[in-house]
Design an enzyme around this catalytic site. Sequence first.
Site, PDB file in Angstrom:
ATOM      1  N   SER A 379       0.870  -1.177   0.000  1.00 29.14           N
ATOM      2  CA  SER A 379       0.000   0.000   0.000  1.00 29.14           C
ATOM      3  C   SER A 379       0.907   1.226   0.000  1.00 29.14           C
ATOM      4  O   SER A 379       1.717   1.399   0.909  1.00 29.14           O
ATOM      5  CB  SER A 379      -0.903   0.024   1.236  1.00 29.14           C
ATOM      6  OG  SER A 379      -1.541   1.280   1.347  1.00 29.14           O
ATOM      7  N   ARG A 380       0.797   2.051  -1.031  1.00 30.83           N
ATOM      8  CA  ARG A 380       1.701   3.202  -1.123  1.00 30.83           C
ATOM      9  C   ARG A 380       1.280   4.337  -0.198  1.00 30.83           C
ATOM     10  O   ARG A 380       1.994   5.325  -0.082  1.00 30.83           O
ATOM     11  CB  ARG A 380       1.801   3.666  -2.577  1.00 30.83           C
ATOM     12  CG  ARG A 380       2.439   2.611  -3.460  1.00 30.83           C
ATOM     13  CD  ARG A 380       2.787   3.084  -4.854  1.00 30.83           C
ATOM     14  NE  ARG A 380       3.311   1.959  -5.625  1.00 30.83           N
ATOM     15  CZ  ARG A 380       2.610   1.243  -6.488  1.00 30.83           C
ATOM     16  NH1 ARG A 380       1.351   1.536  -6.696  1.00 30.83           N
ATOM     17  NH2 ARG A 380       3.165   0.225  -7.130  1.00 30.83           N
ATOM     18  N   VAL A 381       0.120   4.210   0.425  1.00 33.40           N
ATOM     19  CA  VAL A 381      -0.270   5.173   1.465  1.00 33.40           C
ATOM     20  C   VAL A 381       0.273   4.695   2.807  1.00 33.40           C
ATOM     21  O   VAL A 381       0.716   5.478   3.642  1.00 33.40           O
ATOM     22  CB  VAL A 381      -1.804   5.339   1.499  1.00 33.40           C
ATOM     23  CG1 VAL A 381      -2.234   6.205   2.665  1.00 33.40           C
ATOM     24  CG2 VAL A 381      -2.290   5.939   0.183  1.00 33.40           C
TER      25      VAL A 381
END
Length: 516
Positions: A379-381
């Site tokens: 998850s790039r968040v």
Amino acid sequence: MDASIIERLKKEIESFAQGTEAAEVGVVVKVGDGIVEIEGLENASMAEMVRFDESSVSDVKSAVAREGELFGVILNLEEDNVKAIILGDSSRIREGMLVKRTETLLSIPVGEAMIGRIVDPLGVPIDGKGPIQADKTSPIEREAYGVIDRAHVDTPMHTGIKAIDSLIPIGRGQRELIIGDRGTGKTTVAIDAILNQLNEPEETRPLCIYVAIGQKESKVARIASMLAERGAMAYTAIVSAPASSPAAFQFLAPYAGVTIGEYFMDNGKDVLVVYDDLSKQAVAYRQLSLLLRRPPGREAYPGDIFYLHSRLLERAAKLSKEKGGGSLTALPIIETQEGDISAYIPTNVISITDGQMFLEADLFNKGTRPAINVGISVSRVGSDAQTKAMKKVSGRIKLDLAQFRELEAFMQFSQDLDAETKAQIDSGRRLSAILNQNKNTPIPFERQVVVMYATTNRFFDRFPPEKMGEVEERFLAFLDREGKSILESIRSEKALSEKTESDLKAALERFVSTLG
């Protein structure tokens, strides 16, 4: 065409146009496979709706019962003609039929009345509950919000799935891809995320839209029935373009879903949209594109297939306070063949989204549920989309689990293990077991936090991995009896304060002692 037919068409065009310019009226010159070629319509726009006049062809008058007006959408603007896809029964179209511009882009009804309903990609109800009194209509194609209008993604979109909320957290406004082979549980993950919104406070509960593209009608009916039984249809709308529907409907369905969601986002609400699945939409678009004579490229897809999905997924956003602060979270689903994520469509969508959950067939066959490969899922968040409590207890889990999977593969080649490696493998098995979860049983985040805390702090080390499911169940029942204040504190504060952590430790010690 002979001179008499041409003369008749000229007269009918004058009658049909009713005072408008000839450039606003065209004639069908070719029809087939849901595509129609139209001469005229010189001023037509891309994605504009056109209306077919069935009364202009005599054999249609006698042979076909009128079932409401018939429309098409222009997708090709060429030098001498335009090409459009037919929205409805293509058997009603005949050569020589007159076509008139509507001067409006394809629009669908949106608003509160759509919630709880099942509609087709044109917003027409198909659930047998009567017509929808919509607040307004909105074009299904629109430009995504720019960077200035967006805010930082920092609010969790809880899925109720331990493996996701702890390892691959999703934020409101994020685009997180669910990818894997057929039958690995992709739809189950998305439906559980919808069900879990029942655990969220009503005032902040996201509205959900499930878009079914190319699915069996029985599957969609089963999902709708299950959501209704659990009370989730109270905040959910379903857009269905089943496998039996024309390719045009399967192509348009995701845009219809995001348009319904954007109405609520623009009004300051949070929305979750599931696209199940974009692989089937890509196939439908390829079919339409090849019929429209667009040149095929890599793996026989037209060159603009990337734009097809990027312009859809870019519409997911967390809006700034000045724009109302609403959000639209996208969970697109992509089906792979034999786990090949390097194929054209999977790599396209991976590059558009903010992370992916890869569901692996081998893990699924071993009984891991959900079968998420934590090594290549991301998850790039990240932890920005977690509560402080979850962030505190899940820090090392992903690394530990990835290391365990590597060690587990190595074990096949070696029987003699040192004590430290054996302890690490046992710990990994315990962690894998605690992350296992039955389908359609989402868990509120505060209950996830206490279970992950107990596991990572080795309170459950004395129990064998195969007993972890039973231990978890008994521990949560114990807290419901004797530690409700702990759960309520985590739920309200969204953090693990010193006092709450101390109370949780004491409760865990009491629980472990009761098991002897």
